[in-house]
Design a protein around this motif. Structure first.
Motif, PDB file in Angstrom:
ATOM      1  N   TRP A   1       0.790  -1.136   0.058  1.00 44.02           N
ATOM      2  CA  TRP A   1      -0.029  -0.119   0.110  1.00 44.02           C
ATOM      3  C   TRP A   1       0.645   1.222   0.114  1.00 44.02           C
ATOM      4  O   TRP A   1       1.936   1.243   0.511  1.00 44.02           O
ATOM      5  CB  TRP A   1      -0.773  -0.076   1.328  1.00 44.02           C
ATOM      6  CG  TRP A   1      -2.115  -0.933   1.171  1.00 44.02           C
ATOM      7  CD1 TRP A   1      -2.064  -2.231   1.621  1.00 44.02           C
ATOM      8  CD2 TRP A   1      -3.434  -0.520   0.583  1.00 44.02           C
ATOM      9  NE1 TRP A   1      -3.516  -2.671   1.242  1.00 44.02           N
ATOM     10  CE2 TRP A   1      -4.321  -1.703   0.522  1.00 44.02           C
ATOM     11  CE3 TRP A   1      -3.846   0.588  -0.098  1.00 44.02           C
ATOM     12  CZ2 TRP A   1      -5.469  -1.768  -0.108  1.00 44.02           C
ATOM     13  CZ3 TRP A   1      -5.179   0.577  -0.623  1.00 44.02           C
ATOM     14  CH2 TRP A   1      -5.927  -0.618  -0.386  1.00 44.02           C
ATOM     15  N   LYS A   2       0.327   2.389  -0.610  1.00 45.17           N
ATOM     16  CA  LYS A   2       0.973   3.543  -0.773  1.00 45.17           C
ATOM     17  C   LYS A   2       0.103   4.601  -0.633  1.00 45.17           C
ATOM     18  O   LYS A   2      -1.271   4.294  -0.660  1.00 45.17           O
ATOM     19  CB  LYS A   2       1.812   3.763  -2.044  1.00 45.17           C
ATOM     20  CG  LYS A   2       3.115   2.889  -2.251  1.00 45.17           C
ATOM     21  CD  LYS A   2       3.890   3.352  -3.371  1.00 45.17           C
ATOM     22  CE  LYS A   2       5.118   2.141  -3.677  1.00 45.17           C
ATOM     23  NZ  LYS A   2       5.943   2.732  -4.786  1.00 45.17           N
ATOM     24  N   VAL A   3       0.215   5.799  -0.282  1.00 40.35           N
ATOM     25  CA  VAL A   3      -0.356   6.850  -0.358  1.00 40.35           C
ATOM     26  C   VAL A   3      -0.100   7.938  -1.378  1.00 40.35           C
ATOM     27  O   VAL A   3       1.174   8.347  -1.454  1.00 40.35           O
ATOM     28  CB  VAL A   3      -0.383   7.697   1.117  1.00 40.35           C
ATOM     29  CG1 VAL A   3       0.915   8.014   1.655  1.00 40.35           C
ATOM     30  CG2 VAL A   3      -1.274   8.945   1.170  1.00 40.35           C
ATOM     31  N   ARG A   4      -0.919   8.546  -1.955  1.00 45.35           N
ATOM     32  CA  ARG A   4      -0.366   9.567  -3.266  1.00 45.35           C
ATOM     33  C   ARG A   4      -1.244  10.978  -2.761  1.00 45.35           C
ATOM     34  O   ARG A   4      -2.325  11.047  -2.473  1.00 45.35           O
ATOM     35  CB  ARG A   4      -0.563   8.973  -4.565  1.00 45.35           C
ATOM     36  CG  ARG A   4      -0.309  10.155  -5.293  1.00 45.35           C
ATOM     37  CD  ARG A   4      -0.770   9.742  -6.769  1.00 45.35           C
ATOM     38  NE  ARG A   4       0.173   9.010  -7.487  1.00 45.35           N
ATOM     39  CZ  ARG A   4      -0.304   7.587  -7.871  1.00 45.35           C
ATOM     40  NH1 ARG A   4      -1.371   7.351  -7.677  1.00 45.35           N
ATOM     41  NH2 ARG A   4       0.606   6.906  -8.452  1.00 45.35           N
ATOM     42  N   ALA A   5      -0.254  12.178  -2.806  1.00 47.58           N
ATOM     43  CA  ALA A   5      -0.992  13.455  -2.771  1.00 47.58           C
ATOM     44  C   ALA A   5      -1.941  13.655  -4.017  1.00 47.58           C
ATOM     45  O   ALA A   5      -1.359  13.604  -5.099  1.00 47.58           O
ATOM     46  CB  ALA A   5       0.045  14.644  -2.208  1.00 47.58           C
ATOM     47  N   VAL A   6      -3.080  13.956  -4.165  1.00 44.13           N
ATOM     48  CA  VAL A   6      -3.837  14.040  -5.464  1.00 44.13           C
ATOM     49  C   VAL A   6      -4.158  15.469  -5.815  1.00 44.13           C
ATOM     50  O   VAL A   6      -3.529  16.214  -6.739  1.00 44.13           O
ATOM     51  CB  VAL A   6      -4.876  13.192  -5.406  1.00 44.13           C
ATOM     52  CG1 VAL A   6      -5.685  13.479  -6.643  1.00 44.13           C
ATOM     53  CG2 VAL A   6      -4.699  11.768  -5.142  1.00 44.13           C
ATOM     54  N   GLY A   7      -4.998  16.040  -4.800  1.00 44.05           N
ATOM     55  CA  GLY A   7      -5.231  17.509  -5.034  1.00 44.05           C
ATOM     56  C   GLY A   7      -6.131  17.860  -6.271  1.00 44.05           C
ATOM     57  O   GLY A   7      -6.047  19.074  -6.816  1.00 44.05           O
TER      58      GLY A   7
END
Length: 668
Positions: free
Chosen positions: A144-150
Motif C-alpha cells: 500500500w502507498k499514499v499519493r497526494a492528489v489535489g
C-alpha cells in the motif's frame, strides 16, 4: 520521519491500520470512495459519507467539521478494492463559502494509531472547486502507498463521483448534502480557524515550486478538471516547464534546473474513458515469503493496456525519484553528522592530540560509513526491483512507447487510432546506471520542441559544431518519424524549413519516402511561403472555432495535425518571419499546428530578448545525453538521452514507407 508530500508524490505505507486527519479553517465534508483495479466505484455501497459513515475497513465523520479523523484498516477492505480516495467537499445549501479558493488550504495527514505522522499534504492551488480528491491510498505490487492528489471539481461532489465512474453520482451527492444539512442543524458552532502556531508551514507543498521543479501540465480554467497531460508537455523558461495544477505522470513538462518558474504543478493522470472497461490487468503471481512480488507488464490501473503501461512507466519514474531522494537524504545526514562529530572533537583541546582524538575521529568515520552502507543497501534493493520491472515492461511496450531497436517496430502497421503518448527518449540518474525510464510525451502535443544544436556540458567530446548540428537534425527527424508513425493515415502532416539545405542528409528518410507533401522550404522565399501557409491555417481555424462554424472551412482543407521542422535558424529569417514563428509557437498548438526548432540559441543572440518567449514556449531536448531536466519534487538532475535509430538499421525507412503508402489515398 514525516513525508511532506507535494501534489502527485507518493509514499509507502508500512502500517495497515491508519488514521487520516483533516484540518481546515471552515467546516468541510469528509468522505472516501473505494474503487477497483480499473479505478471504478462499483456502486453507492462503495462510498463512505456522513449518511453512511461506515464500510468494511473504513469509517468517516458523520457531519461537516473543520477537523476530521477518518479510520482505516486496509487489511479489512474487500479484496476487490485497490484504491481508497479521500475526498473533501464544502457543504452546499447551508451558507458559508462555496469554493475552496475562499478558504484556507486544507491540511491532510496520514498517521498511525499512536498519532505519529506518516505523510502529510497541504491541498493548495484550488480556486472555484467545491470538492476535491485530497489523497488516495492504493495498492502497488502487493503493498500500500499514499499519493497526494489535489484534484478539484467545480461541479462539486456530483462531478467528483461521476468522474470515478458512479452512475448514481447526482442522486448520491444530493443525499450526502441532505445528511450534512441535517447534521449541521444539530451541531455546535465550528471552532475558530487554526492559529499560525497550530498550522505548521509545509514548504515542500508550496504552490510556487523552485526553479528546479518540472513536470507540470497545462493549467485549465479554475474549477475545471484539466485534461490529462504528461509530465513532459507544458512550457517553461529555457525550454522548461510552466507549472499548472492537477495530479499525475507525468512522467512532466520538464524544466532546466536554472530556470525560474512559478505557479502550481499539474500531475494529471490519463482521463478515464466512458466505454466498458477491458478485462482486468494482469497480476503478478504470489511472491515467496521474504521476496518481492514478480513484476508484470501492465499491472497498473487503466482502461486499456496502453493506459496501464503508461501509468506503470509513470509509477516507475515516481519510485526511482523517491528512492534516490531517500538515499541522497540519508547520505547528506551521514555527512552532516560526521562533520558535527568531528567539529566536537576539534573543539575540545584535550582530544586534538593523542590517541583519544584519533579514536573519536575513526569512530565518527565508521558511523558515517555504516549509515551510507545502510542507505546504499536500501537503494540497491529498490533499484533491483525497478530493474526487474523494467526488464518485463520494456519488451511489452507498444511501438509508440518503444525504442527504435525494439522488435515491435519490425511488425509495424499504420494504427487506426492515436496512442496516449509518444516516447521521446530515456531518463536516468547517476545512482541508477543500469536503469533508464522511458520519457513519454502525451498526445496530442501541447507544446513545441526545441532540439538544441549548441554545445553543452555533456556533448560526448564532440568538438565539431557541424557534427552536433547534424546529430540535432537526426534527432528531429527521428522524433518527426515517430509522430507520423503513431498517427492514423492522413492525420499528421510534416512541413520542413531548411533555408540553406544543410539538413538534406538528415532529412533524406522523410524526402525519399514521400511522407512530405511538399519539398523543404529553401532560401528566404521558401521560409516566407511555408510560414505564410501555416499562419493562414491557424487564422482560418481560429476564426472557424470562434464563429462556431468549424464545418465551413474551405474544401480540401487539411484538418490533420501539422508539424513544422525549422532547421538552421535564424538563417533566412527576417523580422517578419521571426514574428510569424513566434505566432505559430504561441497560437499554433491550440489548433493543431506544432513547432520543432533545431537551433543553437547563441546563434540567435543578435535578436536579443525578442526570442525569449519563443524559447520559453518550447520543450528543450538535446541530441546527446545531458542532465538538463529536473523532477517535480526534489529537483533531481535527470539525464536525458534521445532514442535514435541504431546505426545501419533500415527500420526507419521501412516504417516511413508504410506511412507514405497509407497517406497516398488521402492526398489524391
Amino acid at each position: 520521519m514525516t513525508a511532506e508530500l507535494v501534489r502527485g508524490q507518493n509514499h509507502p505505507l508500512s502500517q495497515v491500520r491508519l488514521e487520516v486527519r483533516i484540518s481546515a479553517g471552515k467546516p468541510v465534508v469528509a468522505g472516501a470512495t473505494l474503487s477497483d483495479e480499473q479505478g471504478k466505484i462499483r456502486g453507492v455501497e462503495w462510498v463512505a459519507h456522513p449518511g453512511a459513515p461506515t464500510l468494511p475497513g473504513l469509517e468517516v465523520s458523520k457531519q461537516a467539521a473543520a477537523d476530521h479523523r477518518l479510520a482505516f484498516d486496509l487489511d479489512a477492505l474487500p479484496e476487490h478494492v485497490h484504491r481508497v480516495s479521500v475526498l473533501l467537499a464544502l457543504p452546499s445549501g447551508v451558507g458559508g463559502p462555496v469554493r475552496f479558493g475562499a478558504v484556507a488550504a486544507p491540511f491532510v495527514a496520514v498517521t498511525g494509531l499512536d498519532g505519529a505522522e506518516v505523510a502529510s499534504y497541504t491541498v493548495t492551488g484550488l480556486d472555484a472547486e467545491s470538492a476535491v480528491v485530497a489523497l488516495e491510498l492504493y495498492r502497488r505490487q502487493g503493498a500500500w502507498k499514499v499519493r497526494a492528489v489535489g484534484q478539484g471539481y467545480a461541479g462539486g461532489l456530483a462531478e467528483l463521483l461521476a468522474d470515478q465512474g458512479l452512475p448514481e453520482a447526482q442522486q448520491l451527492a444530493g443525499s450526502i448534502n441532505e445528511a450534512v444539512a441535517r447534521g449541521m442543524a444539530r451541531s455546535v458552532a465550528a471552532p475558530p480557524p487554526r492559529t499560525a502556531d497550530a498550522d505548521r508551514s509545509r514548504q515542500a507543498a508550496s504552490s510556487t515550486p523552485g526553479a528546479d521543479q518540472p513536470y507540470p501540465g497545462p493549467q485549465g480554467a479554475p474549477g475545471t478538471v484539466t485534461p490529462p497531460q504528461s509530465p513532459y508537455d507544458t512550457p517553461g523558461p529555457q525550454g522548461g516547464a510552466t507549472p499548472g495544477q492537477g495530479y499525475p505522470p507525468d512522467p512532466s513538462a520538464v524544466t532546466q534546473p536554472s530556470a525560474s518558474v512559478g505557479g502550481g504543478i499539474n500531475y494529471t493522470h490519463p482521463g478515464r474513458q466512458t466505454a466498458a472497461p477491458p478485462p482486468p490487468a494482469p497480476t503478478a503471481p504470489p511472491a515467496e515469503p521474504g521476496r518481492p512480488a514478480q513484476p508484470v507488464a501492465g499491472d497498473a490501473t487503466g482502461w486499456s493496456m496502453d493506459e496501464r503501461l503508461y501509468n506503470q512507466v509513470w509509477g516507475m519514474f515516481e519510485d526511482l525519484a523517491r528512492t534516490t531522494a531517500a538515499y541522497r537524504s540519508a547520505v547528506d545526514f551521514a555527512d552532516s553528522r560526521m562533520e558535527k562529530e568531528l567539529d566536537q572533537v576539534l573543539s575540545d583541546p584535550r582530544s586534538r592530540i593523542g590517541g583519544q582524538g584519533d579514536a573519536a575521529r575513526e569512530a565518527a568515520r565508521a558511523r558515517h560509513a555504516q549509515l551510507v552502507d545502510q542507505a546504499r543497501e536500501a537503494l540497491d534493493r529498490d533499484l533491483a526491483q525497478l530493474v526487474a520491472e523494467s526488464e518485463v515492461v520494456e519488451p511489452a511496450l507498444p511501438a509508440a512507447y518503444a525504442r527504435w531497436d525494439n522488435p515491435v517496430w519490425h511488425g509495424y502497421r499504420v494504427p487506426m487510432e492515436i496512442p496516449m503518448a509518444l516516447r521521446l527518449g530515456d531518463l536516468s540518474l547517476p545512482e541508477s546506471e543500469r536503469l533508464s525510464i522511458p520519457m513519454l510525451l502525451r498526445l496530442p502535443l501541447e507544446r513545441g520542441l526545441w532540439i538544441d544544436s549548441g554545445r553543452s556540458s555533456a556533448d560526448g567530446g564532440l568538438a565539431d559544431a557541424d557534427e552536433l548540428r547534424r546529430l540535432a537534425m537526426d534527432t528531429a527527424v527521428a522524433h518527426a518519424a515517430r509522430l507520423l508513425a503513431v498517427y492514423p493515415a492522413g492525420e499528421f502532416t510534416v512541413h520542413v524549413i531548411d533555408p540553406a539545405g544543410s539538413g538534406a542528409s538528415s532529412l533524406a528518410p522523410l524526402t525519399q519516402s514521400g511522407v512530405l507533401d511538399v519539398p523543404p522550404g529553401a532560401g528566404a522565399a521558401g521560409v516566407s511561403e511555408v510560414l505564410a501557409r501555416l499562419t493562414q491555417r491557424v487564422d482560418l481555424v481560429q476564426m472557424a472555432i470562434r464563429g462556431g462554424a468549424s464545418d465551413s472551412l474551405p474544401p480540401g482543407f487539411d484538418t490533420a495535425e501539422q508539424l513544422l521542422i525549422v532547421n538552421d535558424f535564424p538563417h533566412g529569417f527576417d523580422d517578419r518571419a521571426v514574428t510569424q514563428l513566434r505566432y505559430l509557437a504561441d497560437e499554433g498548438p491550440a489548433v493543431g499546428v506544432h513547432l520543432m526548432m533545431v537551433a543553437d540559441r547563441e546563434d540567435a543572440a543578435a535578436y536579443g530578448p525578442l526570442l525569449d518567449p519563443l524559447w520559453r514556449s518550447l520543450l528543450r531536448l538535446t541530441p546527446v545525453a545531458d542532465d538538463h531536466l529536473a523532477d517535480p519534487w526534489v529537483g533531481h538532475a535527470w539525464t536525458y538521452e534521445p532514442t535514435l535509430v541504431p546505426a545501419g538499421s533500415q527500420v526507419l525507412q521501412q516504417v516511413l514507407a508504410q506511412v507514405a503508402a497509407a497517406r497516398r489515398p488521402w492526398n489524391r
